[in-house]
Design a protein around this motif. Structure first.
Motif, PDB file in Angstrom:
ATOM      1  N   GLU A 126       0.888  -1.237  -0.066  1.00 49.43           N
ATOM      2  CA  GLU A 126      -0.064  -0.416   0.151  1.00 49.43           C
ATOM      3  C   GLU A 126       0.838   1.367  -0.370  1.00 49.43           C
ATOM      4  O   GLU A 126       0.567   1.990  -0.434  1.00 49.43           O
ATOM      5  CB  GLU A 126      -1.122   0.845   1.119  1.00 49.43           C
ATOM      6  CG  GLU A 126      -2.041  -0.941   1.424  1.00 49.43           C
ATOM      7  CD  GLU A 126      -3.057  -1.011   1.953  1.00 49.43           C
ATOM      8  OE1 GLU A 126      -3.175  -0.202   2.280  1.00 49.43           O
ATOM      9  OE2 GLU A 126      -3.751  -2.174   2.422  1.00 49.43           O
ATOM     10  N   ASP A 150      -4.358  -6.700  -3.612  1.00 59.98           N
ATOM     11  CA  ASP A 150      -4.855  -7.086  -1.896  1.00 59.98           C
ATOM     12  C   ASP A 150      -5.034  -4.692  -2.384  1.00 59.98           C
ATOM     13  O   ASP A 150      -5.719  -4.629  -1.730  1.00 59.98           O
ATOM     14  CB  ASP A 150      -4.985  -7.458  -1.262  1.00 59.98           C
ATOM     15  CG  ASP A 150      -5.098  -8.767  -0.794  1.00 59.98           C
ATOM     16  OD1 ASP A 150      -6.563  -9.587  -1.915  1.00 59.98           O
ATOM     17  OD2 ASP A 150      -5.418  -9.950  -0.435  1.00 59.98           O
ATOM     18  N   CYS A 152      -4.153  -2.762  -4.276  1.00 59.40           N
ATOM     19  CA  CYS A 152      -5.397  -2.177  -4.945  1.00 59.40           C
ATOM     20  C   CYS A 152      -6.321  -1.955  -4.227  1.00 59.40           C
ATOM     21  O   CYS A 152      -7.014  -1.091  -4.581  1.00 59.40           O
ATOM     22  CB  CYS A 152      -5.464  -2.696  -6.501  1.00 59.40           C
ATOM     23  SG  CYS A 152      -3.573  -2.345  -7.011  1.00 59.40           S
ATOM     24  N   THR A 153      -7.181  -2.346  -3.844  1.00 57.27           N
ATOM     25  CA  THR A 153      -8.333  -2.919  -3.569  1.00 57.27           C
ATOM     26  C   THR A 153      -8.307  -2.053  -2.740  1.00 57.27           C
ATOM     27  O   THR A 153      -9.778  -0.832  -2.387  1.00 57.27           O
ATOM     28  CB  THR A 153      -9.232  -4.244  -3.674  1.00 57.27           C
ATOM     29  OG1 THR A 153      -9.175  -5.182  -3.706  1.00 57.27           O
ATOM     30  CG2 THR A 153     -10.757  -4.391  -2.929  1.00 57.27           C
ATOM     31  N   ALA A 154      -7.677  -1.632  -1.271  1.00 61.24           N
ATOM     32  CA  ALA A 154      -8.081  -1.578  -0.202  1.00 61.24           C
ATOM     33  C   ALA A 154      -7.661  -0.096  -0.770  1.00 61.24           C
ATOM     34  O   ALA A 154      -8.440   1.565   0.462  1.00 61.24           O
ATOM     35  CB  ALA A 154      -6.729  -2.136   0.864  1.00 61.24           C
ATOM     36  N   GLY A 156      -8.385   1.436  -3.069  1.00 55.71           N
ATOM     37  CA  GLY A 156      -8.979   2.108  -4.629  1.00 55.71           C
ATOM     38  C   GLY A 156      -8.502   2.532  -6.026  1.00 55.71           C
ATOM     39  O   GLY A 156      -8.655   3.774  -6.411  1.00 55.71           O
ATOM     40  N   HIS A 177     -12.253  -2.206  -6.182  1.00 57.40           N
ATOM     41  CA  HIS A 177     -12.823  -1.461  -5.304  1.00 57.40           C
ATOM     42  C   HIS A 177     -14.007  -0.864  -5.303  1.00 57.40           C
ATOM     43  O   HIS A 177     -14.440  -0.116  -4.979  1.00 57.40           O
ATOM     44  CB  HIS A 177     -11.315  -0.377  -4.911  1.00 57.40           C
ATOM     45  CG  HIS A 177     -11.534   0.346  -6.576  1.00 57.40           C
ATOM     46  ND1 HIS A 177     -10.804  -0.555  -7.296  1.00 57.40           N
ATOM     47  CD2 HIS A 177     -11.628   1.521  -7.143  1.00 57.40           C
ATOM     48  CE1 HIS A 177     -10.334   0.376  -8.336  1.00 57.40           C
ATOM     49  NE2 HIS A 177     -11.446   1.823  -8.300  1.00 57.40           N
ATOM     50  N   CYS A 183     -12.189  -8.268  -8.254  1.00 59.40           N
ATOM     51  CA  CYS A 183     -10.400  -8.494  -7.922  1.00 59.40           C
ATOM     52  C   CYS A 183      -9.940  -9.198  -8.754  1.00 59.40           C
ATOM     53  O   CYS A 183     -10.482 -10.046  -9.261  1.00 59.40           O
ATOM     54  CB  CYS A 183     -10.396  -7.752  -6.142  1.00 59.40           C
ATOM     55  SG  CYS A 183     -10.417  -9.937  -4.947  1.00 59.40           S
ATOM     56  N   CYS A 264     -12.198  -8.291  -1.542  1.00 58.51           N
ATOM     57  CA  CYS A 264     -13.664  -7.180  -2.099  1.00 58.51           C
ATOM     58  C   CYS A 264     -14.497  -7.649  -1.491  1.00 58.51           C
ATOM     59  O   CYS A 264     -15.574  -6.779  -2.152  1.00 58.51           O
ATOM     60  CB  CYS A 264     -13.277  -6.756  -3.704  1.00 58.51           C
ATOM     61  SG  CYS A 264     -13.612  -7.789  -4.712  1.00 58.51           S
TER      62      CYS A 264
END
Length: 267
Positions: A126, A150, A152-154, A156, A177, A183, A264
């Motif tokens: 992140e 993960d 990227c999802t967190a 956005g 996201h 995802c 997600c």
């Protein structure tokens, strides 16, 4: 990302040299001046400067992505040169991220490129990706792909994922996201978090095939950057392209959002 339609510093039409350089893009109705300005304002982070990342970086630079971050903790070896076209024998022993960044600077000094010579993990993903607008992952193991997905999802962030296993390639854009989009973990599940997966060193790999996957990945990244500009700006999230290099044949698989996905899901 700055707004390329209101910020003159990202306008490719303002500089005659840049106008000439991207003329073949600008005359395409699907890109035009507005699309090229969007690319110039975009920041893409590339995970892995190997067989997939190497040609992807070259085509992202050629497309005019204004800022590129290259993340790779490996060094250039002789066996890499069969498929990692961004390197030469003069780069042997150098950190891949730094050697690839040096190529980008020589190719187009107007681009901002940042090498990060460290391994991306669940612990730092992140932080390393927070500043990018979009991510292109061309790494060679599931654990890293899932850590990147993960993150990227967190954060956005939209993700382009490209992978090769012998003569099969998989390329797709993901946006976990978003409430209605999957995802990468929705596609592969939780079973591949370990790093003891097959490698090209053990299984072999055809250089031209990884080049195709990297070029396709760059094309998908362009789609994300141009989102909303035209039909080319349809990211086609969750539409996984599965390419069989032996036949050859290409088919599309629609990846559905998994409500039980640990990254997600909504269940």
């Amino acid at each position: 990302m700055t707004d390329p339609l209101t910020d003159p510093t990202t306008d490719p039409l303002a500089d005659p040299h840049r106008l000439e350089r991207f003329a073949r893009h600008i005359v395409l109705p699907e890109i035009g001046g507005a699309g090229q300005a969007r690319l110039a304002a975009a920041h893409v982070a590339v995970i892995g400067a190997g067989g997939i990342g190497s040609p992807a970086i070259q085509y992202l630079a050629a497309a005019g992505f204004g800022r590129i971050t290259i993340i790779d903790d490996d060094a250039v070896e002789a066996s890499n040169l069969q498929r990692q076209t961004i390197f030469t024998e003069a780069d042997l022993g150098k950190p891949k991220a730094e050697a690839a960044a040096a190529w980008v600077r020589r190719f187009d000094p107007a681009l901002a490129v940042t090498p990060v010579a460290q391994r991306i993990t669940l612990a730092n993903a992140e932080d390393l990706l927070a500043d990018a607008d979009q991510i292109l992952d061309g790494c060679d193991n599931f654990a890293t792909r899932l850590a990147v997905s993960d993150a990227c999802t967190a954060l956005g962030k939209p993700l382009t994922s490209a992978a090769v296993g012998r003569f099969q390639a998989q390329m797709a854009n993901f946006a976990g996201h978003l409430p209605d989009q999957p995802c990468y973990r929705c596609w592969v599940g939780d079973a591949f978090d370990a790093e003891d997966c097959d490698t090209c060193a053990a299984d072999g790999v055809l250089g031209a095939f990884t080049g195709m996957a990297g070029s396709m990945g760059a094309m998908m990244a362009v789609r994300i950057a141009l989102s909303g500009i035209s039909a080319l700006g349809d990211p086609q999230y969750g539409q996984l392209q599965l390419f069989d290099g032996l036949k050859p044949a290409l088919r599309t698989i629609a990846v559905m959002k998994d409500p039980g996905c640990s990254a997600c899901g909504t269940a």
